[in-house]
Scaffold this active site. Structure first.
Site, mmCIF file in Angstrom:
data_model
loop_
_atom_site.group_PDB
_atom_site.id
_atom_site.type_symbol
_atom_site.label_atom_id
_atom_site.label_comp_id
_atom_site.label_asym_id
_atom_site.label_seq_id
_atom_site.Cartn_x
_atom_site.Cartn_y
_atom_site.Cartn_z
ATOM 1 C CD1 TRP A 138 -2.644 1.655 0.484
ATOM 2 C CD2 TRP A 138 -1.972 1.930 2.604
ATOM 3 N NE1 TRP A 138 -3.334 2.710 1.016
ATOM 4 C CE2 TRP A 138 -2.939 2.907 2.302
ATOM 5 C CE3 TRP A 138 -1.408 1.910 3.879
ATOM 6 C CZ2 TRP A 138 -3.365 3.853 3.240
ATOM 7 C CZ3 TRP A 138 -1.825 2.843 4.802
ATOM 8 C CH2 TRP A 138 -2.790 3.803 4.489
ATOM 9 C CG ASP A 219 -2.001 -2.530 7.350
ATOM 10 O OD1 ASP A 219 -3.122 -2.476 7.891
ATOM 11 O OD2 ASP A 219 -1.640 -1.753 6.440
ATOM 12 C CE LYS A 255 -10.341 0.038 3.198
ATOM 13 N NZ LYS A 255 -9.359 0.160 2.185
HETATM 14 N N1 PGU Z 1 -3.593 -0.523 5.225
HETATM 15 C C1 PGU Z 1 -3.904 -1.030 4.032
HETATM 16 C C2 PGU Z 1 -3.205 -2.251 3.546
HETATM 17 C C3 PGU Z 1 -4.878 -0.397 3.238
HETATM 18 O O1 PGU Z 1 -5.169 -0.908 2.051
HETATM 19 C C4 PGU Z 1 -5.517 0.769 3.710
HETATM 20 C C5 PGU Z 1 -6.537 1.488 2.887
HETATM 21 C C6 PGU Z 1 -5.159 1.232 4.977
HETATM 22 C C7 PGU Z 1 -4.192 0.559 5.711
HETATM 23 C C8 PGU Z 1 -5.764 2.448 5.604
HETATM 24 O O2 PGU Z 1 -7.089 2.341 5.845
HETATM 25 P P1 PGU Z 1 -7.877 3.324 6.807
HETATM 26 O O3 PGU Z 1 -8.427 2.414 7.832
HETATM 27 O O4 PGU Z 1 -8.919 3.959 5.968
HETATM 28 O O5 PGU Z 1 -6.924 4.307 7.358
HETATM 29 N N2 PGU Z 1 -6.339 1.472 1.523
HETATM 30 C C9 PGU Z 1 -7.392 1.759 0.560
HETATM 31 C C10 PGU Z 1 -8.157 3.044 0.863
HETATM 32 C C11 PGU Z 1 -7.634 4.310 0.301
HETATM 33 C C12 PGU Z 1 -6.339 4.749 0.931
HETATM 34 O O6 PGU Z 1 -5.331 4.645 0.228
HETATM 35 O O7 PGU Z 1 -6.353 5.163 2.102
HETATM 36 C C13 PGU Z 1 -6.807 1.673 -0.828
HETATM 37 O O8 PGU Z 1 -7.519 1.965 -1.786
HETATM 38 O O9 PGU Z 1 -5.655 1.226 -0.970
#
Ligand code: PGU
Length: 409
Positions: A138, A219, A255
């Site tokens: 990510w 994570d 999610k």
């Molecule tokens: N860790 C991972 C692996 C993720 O994919 C995401 C969110 C998060 C943490 C963070 O999530 P929150 O709980 O909202 O802080 N990834 C999504 C959402 C958009 C973003 O980049 O924040 C994505 O599309 O990769």
């Protein structure tokens, strides 16, 4: 006297849009009626609408109708019930670590905030500042951990040739990491690749990491989204906790409960003994207090209401499974649509990959072509959010992929 003309900020340069959230910004500007947003990992219904779970609506009604509830500050560590229930959800209700009071859990601002608080704690109190993150991962991981004060390195994870796990590369890289280094692992549904180690592979990773004293930092942003089952998706984490060793876990409810904008998550640090845990928690408070003082009350109250009520919990698991199943169904439809079109290449990875995303293997130029010609919005690394797809838009996406791979090399 300062001049009224000219800004003191005139030397500030325009920053680029975020590689993921910026895709939505571009999508919103496009007037095309056929546009599709497959960028951000956010669940949409078969009608293309954001979903508020029925059980979340019910919990909110209960909260609103309860006139004994107030809006006082939460403690620095957040809502106590929420923290206990979150630890149980990820580690299991019979977890010895919880029973032995070896888990310090603090409510944080969703997954991102949990990673950041965990990163800052490690930068202050842990002897090894290097964190190894998978390649790819990510996009925000590098920034979060660098700004937390850690030094970020990568380990091999994905093999583009097989579109699977580069297990040899992963073990080789971790085996030369400095003793004690931190290792970021995705608990399940790896973002962006959709490729997870098997449980056997996790066991080998665990043995290697424990033998070198590498510190696991999980994570967990997709518990329940990979298989549709909350316990199955927590197995990797539980494997590491079962050996009595230490680890960190960042949980997000964005999610799996659809609470994206409520920013609700938790950081848990599993320690070797109860007395260390108490001291760790005291230091987590010193990280949080000057950053945002204490976390918001609403989202955590929703989660706690659902997790502590057996019947609401059951309803949640059913709704969660329905979301996971719809994504799996979209994988099947897209795979079949490409096969029908005779699109060159092996697209089996679309149905093999796990979780919210398909890592298509499309290159940057092909993605740019699909956006320009077909108004398909996705991240430039070729990642598609399957949760943004619906039966109706599958043919359009398949046409776009077919055109991209036949016209752009
Ligand atoms: N860790 C991972 C692996 C993720 O994919 C995401 C969110 C998060 C943490 C963070 O999530 P929150 O709980 O909202 O802080 N990834 C999504 C959402 C958009 C973003 O980049 O924040 C994505 O599309 O990769």
């Amino acid at each position: 006297m300062a001049s009224l003309e000219g800004s003191v900020f005139s030397s500030v340069v325009q920053a680029p849009e975020d590689p993921i959230l910026g895709v939505t910004v571009a999508y919103n500007k496009d007037p095309s009626p056929v546009k599709v947003n497959l960028g951000v990992g956010a669940y949409r219904t078969e009608e293309g609408k954001p979903l508020v779970l029925n059980v979340v609506r019910r919990a909110e009604q209960l909260l609103v109708n309860d006139l004994s509830r107030v809006k006082e500050y939460l403690p620095i560590t957040g809502l106590a019930d929420f923290n206990k229930l979150s630890a149980k959800l990820i580690f299991g209700s019979d977890s010895p670590a919880i029973q032995e009071n070896r888990v310090a859990t603090v409510q944080c601002l969703s997954g991102t905030g949990s990673l950041r608080v965990g990163g800052e704690f490690l930068a202050r109190h842990y002897h090894e500042r290097t964190i190894y993150i998978p390649q790819p991962t990510w996009g925000n991981h590098t920034k979060v951990f660098t700004l937390a004060g850690l030094s970020v390195k990568t380990y091999r994870y994905y093999d583009p040739a097989t579109r699977g796990l580069d297990f040899e590369g992963l073990l080789a890289d971790l085996s030369v990491a400095p003793p004690g280094a931190i290792v970021l692992l995705h608990a399940c549904a790896h973002n962006p690749t959709g490729v997870d180690p098997t449980l056997d592979q996790y066991e080998q990773i665990r043995l290697l990491m424990r033998s070198k004293g590498l510190l696991p930092f999980f994570d967990s942003a997709y518990q329940g989204f990979a298989s549709g089952n909350l316990d199955a998706d927590a197995q990797s984490v539980r494997l590491f906790v079962a050996d009595g060793g230490e680890c960190l876990t960042a949980q997000s409810y964005a999610k799996n409960m659809g609470l994206y904008g409520e920013r609700v998550g938790a950081l848990s640090i599993v320690c070797k003994s109860a007395d260390v845990t108490v001291r760790v928690e005291s230091q987590l408070k010193l990280v949080i207090r000057p950053m945002y003082s204490n976390p918001p009350i609403h989202g955590a109250s929703i989660v706690a209401t659902i997790l502590k009520d057996r019947e609401m919990y059951e309803e949640w698991t059913i709704e969660l499974k329905a979301m996971a199943d719809r994504i799996i169904n979209m994988r099947q439809l897209l795979f079949e649509a490409l096969r029908t079109r005779g699109t060159p290449g092996d697209w089996g990875h679309i149905i093999k990959q796990i979780g919210m995303f398909t890592f298509t293997g499309l290159n940057r130029e092909q993605v740019a072509f699909m956006t320009k010609e077909y108004h398909i919005y996705m991240t430039s690394d070729g990642r598609i959010s399957m949760a943004g797809l619906r039966s109706q838009t599958v043919p359009h996406l398949a046409d776009a992929i077919h055109a991209a791979v036949t016209q752009i090399q």
